[in-house]
Enzyme design. Structure first.
Site, PDB file in Angstrom:
ATOM      1  N   GLN A 140      63.330 -57.006  74.828  1.00 22.53           N
ATOM      2  CA  GLN A 140      62.345 -56.621  75.851  1.00 22.53           C
ATOM      3  C   GLN A 140      62.491 -57.433  77.129  1.00 22.53           C
ATOM      4  O   GLN A 140      61.700 -57.268  78.057  1.00 22.53           O
ATOM      5  CB  GLN A 140      60.918 -56.674  75.300  1.00 22.53           C
ATOM      6  N   SER A 153      51.194 -67.131  78.282  1.00 20.14           N
ATOM      7  CA  SER A 153      52.173 -68.186  77.960  1.00 20.14           C
ATOM      8  C   SER A 153      52.958 -68.548  79.216  1.00 20.14           C
ATOM      9  O   SER A 153      53.430 -69.678  79.360  1.00 20.14           O
ATOM     10  CB  SER A 153      53.125 -67.707  76.869  1.00 20.14           C
ATOM     11  N   GLY A 207      46.207 -57.118  72.956  1.00 17.91           N
ATOM     12  CA  GLY A 207      45.320 -57.559  74.022  1.00 17.91           C
ATOM     13  C   GLY A 207      45.368 -56.613  75.212  1.00 17.91           C
ATOM     14  O   GLY A 207      46.436 -56.096  75.558  1.00 17.91           O
ATOM     15  N   GLN A 259      51.174 -51.887  77.825  1.00 18.38           N
ATOM     16  CA  GLN A 259      51.782 -52.054  76.498  1.00 18.38           C
ATOM     17  C   GLN A 259      50.853 -51.506  75.410  1.00 18.38           C
ATOM     18  O   GLN A 259      51.283 -50.783  74.506  1.00 18.38           O
ATOM     19  CB  GLN A 259      52.058 -53.538  76.262  1.00 18.38           C
ATOM     20  N   MET A 284      54.597 -63.437  70.840  1.00 22.54           N
ATOM     21  CA  MET A 284      55.856 -64.145  71.097  1.00 22.54           C
ATOM     22  C   MET A 284      55.626 -65.663  71.037  1.00 22.54           C
ATOM     23  O   MET A 284      56.458 -66.441  71.507  1.00 22.54           O
ATOM     24  CB  MET A 284      56.432 -63.739  72.449  1.00 22.54           C
ATOM     25  N   HIS A 291      45.625 -65.112  72.434  1.00 24.12           N
ATOM     26  CA  HIS A 291      46.202 -64.720  71.140  1.00 24.12           C
ATOM     27  C   HIS A 291      45.202 -64.961  70.005  1.00 24.12           C
ATOM     28  O   HIS A 291      45.038 -64.123  69.118  1.00 24.12           O
ATOM     29  CB  HIS A 291      47.449 -65.554  70.831  1.00 24.12           C
ATOM     30  N   VAL A 332      41.255 -62.583  77.693  1.00 25.21           N
ATOM     31  CA  VAL A 332      40.651 -63.918  77.654  1.00 25.21           C
ATOM     32  C   VAL A 332      41.180 -64.691  78.861  1.00 25.21           C
ATOM     33  O   VAL A 332      42.389 -64.679  79.152  1.00 25.21           O
ATOM     34  CB  VAL A 332      40.993 -64.640  76.336  1.00 25.21           C
TER      35      VAL A 332
HETATM   36  P1  AMP Z   1      52.614 -62.133  73.961  1.00 21.27           P
HETATM   37  O1  AMP Z   1      52.753 -63.338  73.095  1.00 21.27           O
HETATM   38  O2  AMP Z   1      52.513 -62.440  75.416  1.00 21.27           O
HETATM   39  O3  AMP Z   1      53.619 -61.067  73.624  1.00 21.27           O
HETATM   40  O4  AMP Z   1      51.200 -61.499  73.602  1.00 21.27           O
HETATM   41  C1  AMP Z   1      50.864 -61.151  72.275  1.00 21.27           C
HETATM   42  C2  AMP Z   1      49.557 -60.398  72.287  1.00 21.27           C
HETATM   43  O5  AMP Z   1      48.544 -61.216  72.855  1.00 21.27           O
HETATM   44  C3  AMP Z   1      49.609 -59.106  73.123  1.00 21.27           C
HETATM   45  O6  AMP Z   1      48.870 -58.101  72.464  1.00 21.27           O
HETATM   46  C4  AMP Z   1      48.936 -59.535  74.408  1.00 21.27           C
HETATM   47  O7  AMP Z   1      48.337 -58.478  75.099  1.00 21.27           O
HETATM   48  C5  AMP Z   1      47.890 -60.503  73.876  1.00 21.27           C
HETATM   49  N1  AMP Z   1      47.435 -61.398  74.928  1.00 21.27           N
HETATM   50  C6  AMP Z   1      48.201 -62.183  75.735  1.00 21.27           C
HETATM   51  N2  AMP Z   1      47.440 -62.840  76.639  1.00 21.27           N
HETATM   52  C7  AMP Z   1      46.159 -62.444  76.396  1.00 21.27           C
HETATM   53  C8  AMP Z   1      44.894 -62.752  76.990  1.00 21.27           C
HETATM   54  N3  AMP Z   1      44.801 -63.595  78.032  1.00 21.27           N
HETATM   55  N4  AMP Z   1      43.790 -62.162  76.487  1.00 21.27           N
HETATM   56  C9  AMP Z   1      43.879 -61.302  75.439  1.00 21.27           C
HETATM   57  N5  AMP Z   1      45.030 -60.968  74.836  1.00 21.27           N
HETATM   58  C10 AMP Z   1      46.154 -61.526  75.303  1.00 21.27           C
END
Ligand code: AMP
Length: 279
Positions: free
Chosen positions: A61, A186, A147, A153, A30, A37, A176
């Site tokens: 969502q 984010s 992630g 999810q 997102m 990411h 991470v």
């Molecule tokens: P989002 O932009 O929050 O929808 O996340 C996009 C992808 O990045 C999803 O697969 C999340 O699980 C992954 N993600 C978000 N934060 C982290 C993190 N701290 N470590 C690893 N993956 C992450």
């Protein structure tokens, strides 16, 4: 790096890569990208010939009271980061491109979506599975990378991929964290300095539970209690602390097999999640 705004163009690019026998890795996001990411982009790069990152703040969502309007956005920075990481395409559709005005088809996983975050966000995973299905059909990747920060999810998407026979390999990347342990998100940018400090309790609590597990503790109540106490001491308002089976995401009383210890809590208005896999 190509910037792609339409479904048709993304499908054509993917098709042309496939005709050249190039494998395609996909990282859906997102936006407002951080190292979490970007670690997924590295993973996609390492196992595929071409990498597509999508940025789409998916309205379906978000619940009616949630932060869709405020969700942080910075496309110029995201674009730079993706370019630096060597992504081949950034898919950045707008809402109308993704959802027709009379859109009326949903993809819903009905078991794993009920527990943990599904309880307090009852329509969230239906939005996720619907948009991920659409993105899979648009990007048509060989590998999709998610992630484990969003462990529920990720497990739901593995189930969706299996149940709907997508010929896509799902790869999970580790969480991470910031230098002090807070899981990157984010949404961390909503936290004021005091909340930011207190939010560290999520990781501290999980660390305490992990240490106890290492020393042989298996009782769910004890492991959960370590997280709950730490978060409450720090003034966090707990949404849930649960120990669940990694297969079914249903609650278990002991960490005997492969389990997930997951927590969601509010620091101020901001709801944060974190987790730890055992066994
Ligand atoms: P989002 O932009 O929050 O929808 O996340 C996009 C992808 O990045 C999803 O697969 C999340 O699980 C992954 N993600 C978000 N934060 C982290 C993190 N701290 N470590 C690893 N993956 C992450």
């Amino acid at each position: 790096m190509k910037i792609i705004r339409t479904v048709a163009e993304m499908q054509q690019l993917s098709e042309s890569w496939r005709q050249q026998q190039l494998s395609i890795g996909f990282v859906p996001t997102m936006g407002f990208l951080h190292e979490g990411h970007l670690s997924l982009v590295d993973l996609a790069n390492s196992c595929c010939d071409r990498t597509v990152v999508s940025i789409f703040i998916n309205p379906t969502q978000f619940g009616p009271e949630e932060d869709f309007d405020e969700y942080p956005r910075d496309l110029a920075r995201d674009e730079d980061l993706c370019r630096q990481k060597g992504a081949d395409a950034l898919f950045y559709p707008d809402q109308r491109e993704m959802y027709a005005a009379d859109f009326s088809t949903w993809v819903q996983e009905i078991n794993l979506s009920k527990s943990l975050c599904g309880r307090s966000r009852p329509t969230h995973f239906r939005g996720v599975t619907t948009v991920v299905t659409k993105l899979f059909n648009i990007v048509n990747p060989h590998v999709a990378v998610f992630g484990s920060k969003d462990a529920q999810q990720a497990l739901i998407i593995q189930r969706l991929t299996r149940d709907l026979n997508f010929p896509i390999r799902i790869v999970l990347g580790p969480i991470v964290r910031e230098a002090d342990g807070l899981a990157m998100s984010s949404r961390n940018r909503y936290l004021n300095p005091d909340q930011r400090k207190r939010a560290l309790a999520l990781y501290d609590g999980l660390q305490k539970a992990a240490e106890a597990y290492e020393q042989g503790e298996r009782q769910g109540e004890v492991l959960k209690g370590l997280v709950r106490d730490r978060v409450q001491e720090a003034g966090g308002i707990i949404d849930y602390v649960e120990l669940v089976s990694q297969d079914t995401l249903s609650e278990v009383s002991a960490a005997d097999g492969p389990v997930l210890l997951a927590v969601a809590a509010f620091f101020g208005e901001t709801r944060l999640i974190d987790n730890c896999f055992f066994g």
